[in-house]
Motif scaffolding. Structure first.
Motif, PDB file in Angstrom:
ATOM      1  N   ILE A   1       0.814  -1.348   0.096  1.00 38.85           N
ATOM      2  CA  ILE A   1      -0.043  -0.089   0.037  1.00 38.85           C
ATOM      3  C   ILE A   1       0.800   1.217   0.043  1.00 38.85           C
ATOM      4  CG2 ILE A   1      -1.598   1.321   1.294  1.00 38.85           C
ATOM      5  CD1 ILE A   1      -2.882  -1.342   2.029  1.00 38.85           C
ATOM      6  N   ALA A   2       1.977   1.252   0.699  1.00 39.97           N
ATOM      7  CA  ALA A   2       3.024   2.429   0.755  1.00 39.97           C
ATOM      8  C   ALA A   2       3.472   2.773  -0.666  1.00 39.97           C
ATOM      9  CB  ALA A   2       4.066   2.104   1.961  1.00 39.97           C
ATOM     10  N   THR A   3       3.732   1.649  -1.402  1.00 38.99           N
ATOM     11  CA  THR A   3       4.392   1.726  -2.671  1.00 38.99           C
ATOM     12  C   THR A   3       3.088   2.490  -3.533  1.00 38.99           C
ATOM     13  OG1 THR A   3       5.179  -0.645  -2.241  1.00 38.99           O
ATOM     14  CG2 THR A   3       5.326   0.482  -4.578  1.00 38.99           C
ATOM     15  N   VAL A   4       2.086   1.914  -3.234  1.00 39.14           N
ATOM     16  CA  VAL A   4       0.992   2.813  -4.288  1.00 39.14           C
ATOM     17  C   VAL A   4       0.770   4.272  -3.852  1.00 39.14           C
ATOM     18  CG1 VAL A   4      -1.419   2.927  -4.599  1.00 39.14           C
ATOM     19  CG2 VAL A   4      -0.318   0.637  -4.755  1.00 39.14           C
ATOM     20  N   GLY A   5       1.175   4.460  -2.388  1.00 39.02           N
ATOM     21  CA  GLY A   5       0.954   5.716  -1.883  1.00 39.02           C
ATOM     22  C   GLY A   5       2.185   6.516  -2.450  1.00 39.02           C
ATOM     23  N   LYS A   6       3.470   5.884  -2.572  1.00 40.67           N
ATOM     24  CA  LYS A   6       4.547   6.485  -3.201  1.00 40.67           C
ATOM     25  C   LYS A   6       4.497   6.829  -4.458  1.00 40.67           C
ATOM     26  CE  LYS A   6       9.409   6.171  -3.728  1.00 40.67           C
ATOM     27  NZ  LYS A   6      10.571   5.134  -3.761  1.00 40.67           N
TER      28      LYS A   6
END
Lengths: 769, 111
Positions: free
Chosen positions: A594-599
């Protein structure tokens, strides 16, 4: 269960017969009201559960259990036929969490799907073929009728009053606190979990009262069902031991308690371990250790009680008492040691954040980002529970007055659940049953006092008729008429005025409660999240259906394997309605992904394009409410994306950079460069200027004027924008044919030739190849 | 010294006053304790690789012990007052029901 209802019919007493019939009719009416009040709007919402149920119905139970979420229409038979593998043709075809996939059978609570699957097959067996979708939509209302019945049963165990159970049933049937999670179409775990919660508690009360192993075993069975249905089973796992522990500490140990608790624990723990998602957690996790500890304590207490009856020696008894204390303390110490050393897993983050309310905000932003996980405001209590919220303390107080084993349970439940509901909005749901029970106890005692209590019989006839020879009474008889104060006090309310006024007031309140519930349900809790309704100035309804428009565009105009990247809120909807693979979805099991998508959403294009390429993303979907004033859009969620990805890459993403120098979050001219260069900002406002006369672009959510020149996109191209601009879909461009980076390619296409054509030799580098 | 005599008295009292049927139950419970202890020792010595198998076996002994203890408590005439609604036959039927459920879960869990 139904025995209490049917009992009056079996015994030939006309008065009780009539009462039993009335009771049955009232209960049926309550169930009908509970179902009916949930039908204000019917639209299926949690898409993943529905998709899983469909899979279960189509492919059978066993393949559902071992379901690795890859293809929706995979037929297990076809897989059995031998086919030579062609790895080049078939890369991993995951439908969710794109590169990773999800072992669905082991990461969901299967109770909900299995329940509706069983209902589906039973109806089919009765030759009433109903579409599985209709079963899923109407499951929650159906079970809410059962919840009303279960709360009738549990309240009837608390008191002898005939009306308390019925009052609790109607409260539970129509209270908005429960309706909010069980309207028709909200096919969520809570739909059946609340019924199971209340019914498990009823069985537990029953087994503690009777000390019967059968009721204990039934408690364990329904507890196992509850475990398979909802993650909130931890509440039961901690509440029943706490009840037992408090009873032991009050000196109320009884053999009944031993029988019921040990049976429940032994069978219930084994039952809960059958669910793959739970697995060994009941042994390994701290959340479950209280049950184990109380089980050990109960064995010790029972053994000591057994010895104590045999030994007359007083000193030996105190020795034993000491022994049990020492053993308990030592085993607690061992438990703590095991937890510290890591053999037993510590509190899970979601559960821990209930105790340390600041914990989630700092360490797990993904938990804090959900609006349901915020603390509850006062008006929410009144909004959801209306008059019950002020009858609730009165009901708990009345439990203290009687304080039998089951009342202790209600008191503990009330205290714990009010705390949890105060910490988290979502847990209002577990508070609602006990509020209904306590409020019903309070109201029914008022009604019993003012409505049922008969007029006291005048003293003379009583004395003549019954010839009771109390010494006090005879003494009073002597000076009966001489002094007012020495007359026997006549208890009870017997003026019709006071009776009528109080009963009238209570009735008015109850009627207002019904009005309030209906109003809240129709206005606040019956709005589907997929279709937005708005009112035009003339009062007519206008439906905004952008979500489905966009999802169906995806479904029909993109290749079957196109990967869609969006924020996780929309993952299930895309999977269900657009039927395309997603990167992340509402099951937030992998925070890094999810953090990858957020990044990718919150970085510059040059940074996010490689991320998109690495994850095979074909389309990016954002939700934008600026044109319509729809506040739940991605720009308002944007800070959470930043926070979640900052938790993983603190040196690349910095929340501070998205605020202006004065610490404001702005999207207009004064927005920071980081904000204006972020992919999310560009995607949301791309071409938005074109809708307005020059220089007058307005964002209606943020209420701010946008900069005159809109953002430029170089690595994405706009693929689709819905009617009201709520959903915008972008296609990720392929690599440039001649190997330029996208920025210069776009610049070249626009004809921005470099003005200075003078050959300036830059610092050349040697070609490596 | 006193503890020894107290314990000895306890044992004598137990032998003299306990009915035959209850003694039978007690022997069964002692047997379960021994079996559970053996399993635990084996697990400590050899390791818990098929952890579900260990849990199933150990859970079966613990659960059966607890159920038997419940039967013993329920049929104890001294507890007549507590268990007004549970006759001896009913207690035995409950015991059978509980054991069946327990063994179903254990067999399912042992794979």
């Amino acid at each position: 269960m139904a025995v209490e209802v049917l009992e009056p019919f079996l015994k030939g007493d006309t008065g009780r017969n009539t009462r039993g019939l009335l009771r049955l009719i009232i209960l049926c009416t309550i169930a009908a009201a509970a179902v009916a009040s949930r039908l204000f709007s019917v639209i299926l919402d949690p898409w993943f559960n529905f998709r899983a149920t469909k899979y279960l119905v189509q492919n059978g139970f066993y393949s559902f259990w071992d379901w690795f979420d890859d293809r929706e229409a995979s037929h297990p038979v076809a897989q059995l036929v031998y086919e030579p593998r062609k790895p080049a043709e078939e890369p991993k075809r995951t439908r969710t969490w794109h590169p990773l996939g999800r072992v669905t059978g082991g990461t969901l609570y299967p109770g909900l799907m299995v329940t509706s699957g069983i209902i589906y097959h039973v109806l089919r067996f009765l030759s009433m073929p109903v579409d599985i979708r209709n079963i899923c939509v109407l499951l929650a209302p159906g079970f809410s009728g059962l919840t009303a019945f279960a709360s009738y049963l549990i309240t009837s165990e608390m008191t002898t009053s005939p009306s308390a159970g019925l009052l609790a049933a109607i409260f539970m049937g129509i209270t908005p606190g429960y309706i909010s999670r069980s309207v028709a179409g909200s096919y969520d775990n809570e739909a059946i979990a609340i019924f199971l919660l209340v019914f498990t508690f009823f069985l537990w009360i029953k087994s503690v009262k009777n000390g019967s192993a059968m009721w204990g075993a039934l408690t364990a069975l329904f507890y196992g069902y509850m475990v398979s249905a909802w993650g909130g089973y931890v509440f039961i796992t901690n509440l029943l031991p706490l009840h037992t522990f408090v009873l032991i500490c009050m000196g109320r140990y009884s053999p009944r308690l031993y029988v019921s608790y040990s049976t429940w624990f032994a069978l219930g723990t084994l039952a809960s371990m059958q669910v793959p998602f739970v697995g060994f957690l009941p042994i390994r996790s701290s959340d479950h250790m209280s049950a184990l500890g109380v089980f050990g304590l109960l064995q010790l207490v029972a053994f000591v009680e057994f010895i104590r009856q045999q030994v007359p020696n007083k000193q030996f008894q105190t020795l034993l008492r000491g022994l049990i204390f020492v053993v308990f303390v030592v085993s607690m110490g061992v438990l703590v040691l095991l937890t510290v050393s890591g053999v037993i897993a510590p509190w899970s983050g979601r559960f821990y954040s209930l105790w340390d309310t600041g914990y989630a905000k700092i360490h797990i932003p993904i938990i804090a980002s959900v609006s349901e996980h915020q603390p509850t405001a006062w008006p929410a209590f009144f909004f959801d529970l209306n008059l019950m919220i002020w009858l609730f303390p009165a009901g708990v107080y009345m439990c203290f007055q009687q304080l039998k084993d089951e009342h202790v349970f209600v008191v503990i439940y009330a205290v714990l659940a009010s705390y949890f509901a105060g910490v988290m909005v979502r847990l209002m749901l577990t508070l609602t049953p006990v509020v209904c029970i306590a409020a019903a106890l309070a109201i029914s005692s008022i009604l019993d006092t003012y409505l049922v209590a008969e007029n006291p019989i005048p003293k003379e006839t009583q004395a003549n008729g019954q010839a009771t020879s109390d010494s006090i009474k005879s003494a009073a008889d002597v000076i009966k008429d001489s002094l007012r104060s020495t007359r026997n006090p006549v208890l009870g309310i017997y003026s019709y005025v006071s009776k009528a006024s109080v009963v009238g007031a209570v009735t008015t309140y109850l009627l207002l409660f019904v009005l309030h519930c209906t109003w809240v349900t129709s206005n606040a809790y019956s709005s589907p999240s997929v279709v937005l309704a708005s009112k035009l100035p003339d009062g007519s309804q206008h439906i905004i259906d952008d979500y489905r428009e966009a999802y169906y565009w995806l479904r029909q105009n993109t290749p079957d394997k196109a990967k869609i990247m969006s924020w996780w809120d929309y993952g299930y909807q895309i999977g269900g309605m657009a039927d395309r693979p997603t990167l992340v979805d509402n099951n937030t099991w992998n925070n890094t992904h999810i953090a990858t998508v957020g990044k990718a959403m919150s970085s510059r294009e040059e940074v996010s394009y490689p991320i998109l390429r690495q994850h095979d993303v074909d389309y990016v979907l954002v939700v934008f409410g600026g044109l319509l004033g729809y506040s739940g859009d991605d720009i308002n969620k944007f800070l959470w994306m930043v926070r979640i990805s900052e938790g993983i890459w603190p040196d690349e993403i910095n929340e501070r950079n998205y605020f202006t120098a004065r610490g404001e979050y702005r999207v207009d001219d004064e927005a920071t460069p980081t904000m204006r260069n972020s992919l999310m900002y560009k995607m949301s406002y791309y071409n938005y200027n074109a809708l307005f006369p020059a220089g007058q672009a307005q964002d209606r959510v943020r209420g701010s004027k946008l900069p005159a020149e809109g953002p430029q996109l170089s690595t994405l191209e706009e693929a689709f924008t819905s009617e009201n601009w709520i959903i915008r879909i972008y296609k990720v461009k392929d690599l440039d044919n001649v190997g330029r980076d996208h920025g210069s390619a776009v610049a070249f296409d626009k004809g921005n030739k470099k003005k200075k054509t003078a050959k300036r030799r830059g610092a050349r580098v040697l070609r490596v190849e | 010294q006193t503890a020894q005599t107290v314990l000895f008295d306890l044992w004598q009292r137990y032998l003299n006053t306990t009915p035959q049927r209850v003694k039978l139950i007690d022997v069964f419970m002692a047997f379960l304790v021994v079996v559970g202890g053996l399993q635990f020792v084996y697990c400590v010595l050899v390791g818990n690789y098929p952890f579900n198998a260990f849990l199933a076996g150990f859970g079966a002994t613990v659960g059966q012990f607890v159920l038997t203890a419940s039967l013993r408590i329920q049929t104890n005439p001294e507890n007549k007052r507590e268990f007004g609604s549970v006759s001896h036959e009913r207690a035995f039927a409950d015991f059978v029901l509980g054991s069946l459920i327990l063994h179903f879960f254990c067999v399912n869990f042992i794979n």
